[in-house]
Design a protein around this motif. Sequence first.
Motif, mmCIF file in Angstrom:
data_model
loop_
_atom_site.group_PDB
_atom_site.id
_atom_site.type_symbol
_atom_site.label_atom_id
_atom_site.label_comp_id
_atom_site.label_asym_id
_atom_site.label_seq_id
_atom_site.Cartn_x
_atom_site.Cartn_y
_atom_site.Cartn_z
ATOM 1 N N ASN A 207 0.886 -1.158 -0.063
ATOM 2 C CA ASN A 207 -0.020 0.010 -0.107
ATOM 3 C C ASN A 207 0.934 1.074 0.036
ATOM 4 O O ASN A 207 1.860 1.348 0.977
ATOM 5 C CB ASN A 207 -0.794 -0.068 1.322
ATOM 6 N N ILE A 208 0.634 2.197 -1.012
ATOM 7 C CA ILE A 208 1.513 3.248 -1.036
ATOM 8 C C ILE A 208 0.585 4.508 -1.443
ATOM 9 O O ILE A 208 -0.395 4.585 -2.148
ATOM 10 C CB ILE A 208 2.450 3.157 -2.581
ATOM 11 N N PHE A 209 1.232 5.659 -0.957
ATOM 12 C CA PHE A 209 0.392 6.956 -1.138
ATOM 13 C C PHE A 209 1.393 7.761 -2.191
ATOM 14 O O PHE A 209 2.684 7.600 -1.684
ATOM 15 C CB PHE A 209 0.457 7.844 -0.171
ATOM 16 N N ILE A 210 1.017 7.794 -3.287
ATOM 17 C CA ILE A 210 1.847 8.697 -4.368
ATOM 18 C C ILE A 210 1.270 10.004 -4.786
ATOM 19 O O ILE A 210 0.253 9.952 -5.097
ATOM 20 C CB ILE A 210 1.911 7.739 -5.518
ATOM 21 N N VAL B 43 1.915 9.165 -13.075
ATOM 22 C CA VAL B 43 2.154 8.794 -14.391
ATOM 23 C C VAL B 43 3.178 7.958 -14.585
ATOM 24 O O VAL B 43 3.372 6.912 -15.244
ATOM 25 C CB VAL B 43 2.116 10.091 -15.446
ATOM 26 N N ASP B 44 4.264 8.518 -14.094
ATOM 27 C CA ASP B 44 5.651 7.376 -14.006
ATOM 28 C C ASP B 44 5.281 6.226 -13.317
ATOM 29 O O ASP B 44 5.892 5.250 -13.885
ATOM 30 C CB ASP B 44 6.758 8.352 -13.244
ATOM 31 N N PHE B 45 4.693 6.269 -12.376
ATOM 32 C CA PHE B 45 4.331 4.854 -11.790
ATOM 33 C C PHE B 45 3.449 4.132 -12.625
ATOM 34 O O PHE B 45 3.833 2.804 -12.713
ATOM 35 C CB PHE B 45 3.680 5.300 -10.375
ATOM 36 N N ASP B 46 2.808 4.713 -13.167
ATOM 37 C CA ASP B 46 1.824 3.815 -14.081
ATOM 38 C C ASP B 46 2.661 3.223 -15.219
ATOM 39 O O ASP B 46 2.577 2.030 -15.642
ATOM 40 C CB ASP B 46 0.649 4.644 -14.749
ATOM 41 N N ARG B 47 3.400 4.269 -15.894
ATOM 42 C CA ARG B 47 4.370 3.813 -17.101
ATOM 43 C C ARG B 47 4.978 2.496 -16.722
ATOM 44 O O ARG B 47 5.312 1.719 -17.520
ATOM 45 C CB ARG B 47 4.919 4.914 -17.533
ATOM 46 N N TRP C 138 12.492 0.904 -7.006
ATOM 47 C CA TRP C 138 12.442 1.691 -8.286
ATOM 48 C C TRP C 138 12.034 3.119 -7.917
ATOM 49 O O TRP C 138 12.254 3.995 -8.518
ATOM 50 C CB TRP C 138 11.776 0.795 -9.242
ATOM 51 N N CYS C 139 10.916 3.166 -7.267
ATOM 52 C CA CYS C 139 10.293 4.532 -6.561
ATOM 53 C C CYS C 139 11.375 5.444 -5.965
ATOM 54 O O CYS C 139 11.565 6.709 -6.418
ATOM 55 C CB CYS C 139 9.258 4.187 -5.613
ATOM 56 N N GLY D 290 13.373 8.927 -7.818
ATOM 57 C CA GLY D 290 12.772 9.985 -6.933
ATOM 58 C C GLY D 290 11.318 10.392 -6.794
ATOM 59 O O GLY D 290 11.034 11.611 -6.945
ATOM 60 N N LEU D 291 10.699 9.537 -6.934
ATOM 61 C CA LEU D 291 9.145 9.619 -6.807
ATOM 62 C C LEU D 291 8.612 10.219 -5.372
ATOM 63 O O LEU D 291 9.408 9.761 -4.521
ATOM 64 C CB LEU D 291 8.302 8.469 -7.168
ATOM 65 N N ASP D 292 7.699 10.812 -5.465
ATOM 66 C CA ASP D 292 7.284 11.672 -4.337
ATOM 67 C C ASP D 292 6.241 10.554 -3.788
ATOM 68 O O ASP D 292 5.034 10.495 -4.299
ATOM 69 C CB ASP D 292 6.421 13.094 -4.525
ATOM 70 N N PHE D 293 6.449 9.659 -2.803
ATOM 71 C CA PHE D 293 5.621 8.556 -2.200
ATOM 72 C C PHE D 293 5.836 8.350 -0.813
ATOM 73 O O PHE D 293 6.971 8.746 -0.488
ATOM 74 C CB PHE D 293 5.839 7.379 -3.120
ATOM 75 N N LYS D 294 4.833 7.773 -0.087
ATOM 76 C CA LYS D 294 5.012 7.421 1.261
ATOM 77 C C LYS D 294 4.280 6.018 1.259
ATOM 78 O O LYS D 294 3.323 5.635 0.678
ATOM 79 C CB LYS D 294 4.285 8.202 1.975
#
Length: 303
Positions: free
Chosen positions: A163-166, A172-176, A243-244, A248-252
Amino acid sequence: MQNERWLCLFIVEVQGSTCKVRWLRVVYTEFEEFTRDAEFLVTQEEGESFDYVEGFVFSNSDDPINGWPSVPLDPDHEFNPAYIPQTASSVLYCLEVALHYRNSDRPSTVDTAVSRLLERLGFIQRLKFQLNVSYVEFLLRVKQVEEHAKANGNWDSPHPWLNIFISKSSIVDFDRTVFRKMLKDGVGGPMLIYPLLRSKWDSRTSVVLPEGEIFYIVALLRFVPKGPTVEKLVAQNHEIIKWCNKEGLDFKLYLPHYQSKEDWKRHFGNQWTRFVERKTSFDPMAILAPGQNFFKRTHTIKP
């Protein structure tokens, strides 16, 4: 407490006896259109949108668990893949919504309200599924899935969930990469994704959220048999998180389980100091939640 419980049951029963729900699922091929519509719905004023908005990703295949058959709301509904554009990618997207109405409302009134809300959305028109159910049936929809899983033995199998908050800026990068490549064949269960609003959360709590008003919850809800597959999927969860971080994705992580104090400090970011101060004030002997291993317990609880 007992009186409160009975009051809640009474409210649900009264509400359920007077209300029904128009439950819908609509399908998208383009992620940008799916997120645009989902964000539009969750940012509308009360009464100007559906009462419930969620969504999920599914494999562009006939797999009974991960693909097209997982979308229809009723066994009598048929998902016709001929309506999927040839340009569609390895995964598709489903927006799930619901509108509450009273038993006394005319069907034409409900149809008009639903049509008004749908007319601004860009889903595939021939891939729309809808069902009228009682309010209580809608509330218990997950319970029914749970009972089915218990009946066939899946409920007791391992659940290597992630479970992630993005943030909106990273989704969009996560989906790709994650949805379209790593998870294009599904996860053996729902892959939920839908937007949330930061302003709906109480900033006084210690929960940590991505930046921006709009962020997404991504929940990979796997059910798998015991054995090597479990370790493989846990490793895949770690690969996604790695990978996140690399990109450098902004996620928690939601309900994280980090192994080091440095990981926890990175998770809390600029809220770390506030969190430590609260822990010191309200749990000075570190009695609560010892499993995180970064606050040394100063008191032994005797049995």
